[in-house]
Design a protein around this motif. Structure first.
Motif, PDB file in Angstrom:
ATOM      1  N   LEU A   1     -28.082  -3.172 -33.629  1.00 21.50           N
ATOM      2  CA  LEU A   1     -27.059  -2.491 -34.403  1.00 21.50           C
ATOM      3  C   LEU A   1     -25.811  -2.466 -33.776  1.00 21.50           C
ATOM      4  O   LEU A   1     -24.808  -2.213 -34.317  1.00 21.50           O
ATOM      5  CB  LEU A   1     -27.776  -0.727 -34.077  1.00 21.50           C
ATOM      6  CG  LEU A   1     -28.932  -0.541 -35.001  1.00 21.50           C
ATOM      7  CD1 LEU A   1     -29.504   0.936 -34.591  1.00 21.50           C
ATOM      8  CD2 LEU A   1     -28.770  -0.736 -36.539  1.00 21.50           C
ATOM      9  N   SER A   2     -25.663  -2.907 -32.586  1.00 22.07           N
ATOM     10  CA  SER A   2     -24.189  -2.962 -31.835  1.00 22.07           C
ATOM     11  C   SER A   2     -23.605  -4.260 -32.103  1.00 22.07           C
ATOM     12  O   SER A   2     -22.269  -4.326 -32.221  1.00 22.07           O
ATOM     13  CB  SER A   2     -24.380  -2.921 -30.361  1.00 22.07           C
ATOM     14  OG  SER A   2     -25.112  -1.695 -29.940  1.00 22.07           O
TER      15      SER A   2
ATOM     16  N   PRO B   1     -22.904  -6.036 -34.738  1.00 24.76           N
ATOM     17  CA  PRO B   1     -21.877  -6.200 -35.874  1.00 24.76           C
ATOM     18  C   PRO B   1     -20.537  -5.340 -35.449  1.00 24.76           C
ATOM     19  O   PRO B   1     -19.453  -5.950 -36.059  1.00 24.76           O
ATOM     20  CB  PRO B   1     -22.506  -5.509 -37.072  1.00 24.76           C
ATOM     21  CG  PRO B   1     -23.922  -5.630 -36.939  1.00 24.76           C
ATOM     22  CD  PRO B   1     -24.192  -5.622 -35.430  1.00 24.76           C
ATOM     23  N   ASP B   2     -20.663  -4.688 -34.592  1.00 25.71           N
ATOM     24  CA  ASP B   2     -19.352  -3.586 -34.199  1.00 25.71           C
ATOM     25  C   ASP B   2     -18.890  -3.741 -32.923  1.00 25.71           C
ATOM     26  O   ASP B   2     -19.584  -3.524 -31.935  1.00 25.71           O
ATOM     27  CB  ASP B   2     -19.658  -2.213 -34.323  1.00 25.71           C
ATOM     28  CG  ASP B   2     -18.740  -1.210 -34.375  1.00 25.71           C
ATOM     29  OD1 ASP B   2     -17.504  -1.800 -34.226  1.00 25.71           O
ATOM     30  OD2 ASP B   2     -18.819  -0.216 -34.746  1.00 25.71           O
ATOM     31  N   ARG B   3     -17.681  -4.628 -33.055  1.00 24.49           N
ATOM     32  CA  ARG B   3     -17.213  -5.085 -31.477  1.00 24.49           C
ATOM     33  C   ARG B   3     -16.974  -3.863 -30.683  1.00 24.49           C
ATOM     34  O   ARG B   3     -17.038  -3.839 -29.606  1.00 24.49           O
ATOM     35  CB  ARG B   3     -15.963  -5.685 -31.780  1.00 24.49           C
ATOM     36  CG  ARG B   3     -15.435  -6.456 -30.506  1.00 24.49           C
ATOM     37  CD  ARG B   3     -14.432  -7.453 -30.919  1.00 24.49           C
ATOM     38  NE  ARG B   3     -13.969  -8.199 -29.796  1.00 24.49           N
ATOM     39  CZ  ARG B   3     -14.388  -9.374 -29.505  1.00 24.49           C
ATOM     40  NH1 ARG B   3     -15.250  -9.994 -30.492  1.00 24.49           N
ATOM     41  NH2 ARG B   3     -14.302 -10.013 -28.460  1.00 24.49           N
ATOM     42  N   ALA B   4     -16.367  -2.520 -31.353  1.00 23.74           N
ATOM     43  CA  ALA B   4     -15.937  -1.760 -30.669  1.00 23.74           C
ATOM     44  C   ALA B   4     -17.333  -1.011 -30.008  1.00 23.74           C
ATOM     45  O   ALA B   4     -17.160  -0.507 -28.714  1.00 23.74           O
ATOM     46  CB  ALA B   4     -15.476  -0.458 -31.579  1.00 23.74           C
ATOM     47  N   VAL B   5     -18.457  -0.935 -30.547  1.00 28.59           N
ATOM     48  CA  VAL B   5     -19.556  -0.552 -29.721  1.00 28.59           C
ATOM     49  C   VAL B   5     -19.993  -1.557 -28.765  1.00 28.59           C
ATOM     50  O   VAL B   5     -20.432  -0.880 -27.679  1.00 28.59           O
ATOM     51  CB  VAL B   5     -20.576  -0.341 -30.880  1.00 28.59           C
ATOM     52  CG1 VAL B   5     -22.020   0.188 -30.347  1.00 28.59           C
ATOM     53  CG2 VAL B   5     -20.398   0.505 -31.801  1.00 28.59           C
ATOM     54  N   CYS B   6     -19.769  -2.665 -28.733  1.00 27.76           N
ATOM     55  CA  CYS B   6     -20.110  -3.456 -27.751  1.00 27.76           C
ATOM     56  C   CYS B   6     -19.368  -3.425 -26.457  1.00 27.76           C
ATOM     57  O   CYS B   6     -19.703  -3.256 -25.611  1.00 27.76           O
ATOM     58  CB  CYS B   6     -19.965  -5.065 -28.306  1.00 27.76           C
ATOM     59  SG  CYS B   6     -21.104  -5.623 -29.689  1.00 27.76           S
ATOM     60  N   GLU B   7     -18.133  -2.931 -26.862  1.00 27.64           N
ATOM     61  CA  GLU B   7     -17.067  -2.837 -25.688  1.00 27.64           C
ATOM     62  C   GLU B   7     -17.346  -1.523 -25.142  1.00 27.64           C
ATOM     63  O   GLU B   7     -17.360  -1.448 -23.788  1.00 27.64           O
ATOM     64  CB  GLU B   7     -15.793  -2.929 -26.313  1.00 27.64           C
ATOM     65  CG  GLU B   7     -15.124  -4.319 -26.706  1.00 27.64           C
ATOM     66  CD  GLU B   7     -13.870  -4.205 -27.328  1.00 27.64           C
ATOM     67  OE1 GLU B   7     -13.106  -3.401 -27.590  1.00 27.64           O
ATOM     68  OE2 GLU B   7     -13.452  -5.442 -27.501  1.00 27.64           O
TER      69      GLU B   7
ATOM     70  N   ARG C   1     -24.056 -12.124 -30.506  1.00 25.42           N
ATOM     71  CA  ARG C   1     -22.672 -12.115 -31.178  1.00 25.42           C
ATOM     72  C   ARG C   1     -22.360 -13.782 -31.512  1.00 25.42           C
ATOM     73  O   ARG C   1     -21.760 -14.233 -32.521  1.00 25.42           O
ATOM     74  CB  ARG C   1     -21.417 -11.395 -30.673  1.00 25.42           C
ATOM     75  CG  ARG C   1     -21.539  -9.996 -30.872  1.00 25.42           C
ATOM     76  CD  ARG C   1     -20.375  -9.325 -30.195  1.00 25.42           C
ATOM     77  NE  ARG C   1     -19.039  -9.429 -30.867  1.00 25.42           N
ATOM     78  CZ  ARG C   1     -18.462  -9.151 -31.869  1.00 25.42           C
ATOM     79  NH1 ARG C   1     -19.104  -8.222 -32.499  1.00 25.42           N
ATOM     80  NH2 ARG C   1     -17.559  -9.419 -32.360  1.00 25.42           N
TER      81      ARG C   1
END
Length: 191
Positions: free
Chosen positions: A21-22, A24-30, A92
């Protein structure tokens, strides 16, 4: 989730879901990467952010899975956090998307021939296998056959497609020589 009957399964599904789930979303990864890093402490009147609640929750799941014998005993929360961040980066990198990240991601094994995308969660499944105490192997998706692939006429090895000129029939000089000798020694009606 902390009181589930199968703590090992809950832990592995939770980690795999967080990565899936994380990615696709770079902000969540960070945010996940920043969780647990030394930095400014939130004020007393401010609520603790999700990044500060994530690691303790993961720690509870890890401890329960280790008590159940599903996760190796020598793994600690810092190891899982580092592996989780590594999985996010690897997934990613393997996901095909716009830009340089996806441009060469389809070159490796395990790539879907139709979409050019790597199987979702492959790196995570490999990482989770390393955490398992019983060393069972997670079934990985099998790559489909590559279409329009040419193979060596002698040994059957895959041939790299040439950009220009005549397509190759053999993988190398040894197979070319074997084919020549076979043609030379074949009866005249088979030539």
């Amino acid at each position: 989730m902390a009181e589930a009957d199968d703590p090992g399964g809950v832990f592995f599904r939770f980690v795999a879901s967080v990565v899936r789930l994380s990615v696709p979303d770079r902000a969540v990864c960070e945010a996940l990467e920043a969780a647990g890093e030394p930095g400014p402490v939130p004020s007393a009147e401010g609520s603790a952010g999700p990044e500060l609640e994530f690691l303790p929750a993961l720690g509870v799941l890890l401890a329960r899975a280790q008590q159940a014998g599903a996760v190796r005993a020598d793994v600690d929360l810092a190891d899982v956090r580092t592996l989780l961040i590594g999985c996010l980066a690897m997934e990613r990198r393997r996901s095909v998307g716009p830009g340089p990240v996806g441009a060469d991601a389809g070159a490796g094994a395990g790539v879907d021939a139709e979409t050019g995308a790597a199987p979702v969660g492959r790196m995570t499944a490999l990482m989770l296998d390393g955490l398992r105490a019983d060393r069972t192997v997670t079934e990985l998706p099998v790559a489909g056959p590559i279409r329009d692939e040419t193979r060596c006429a002698v040994c059957g090895a895959a041939l790299a497609a040439a950009r220009t000129g005549r397509p190759a029939r053999y993988c190398g000089g040894a197979c070319r020589q074997k084919a020549h000798r076979a043609r030379r020694t074949a009866p005249p009606d088979r030539r």
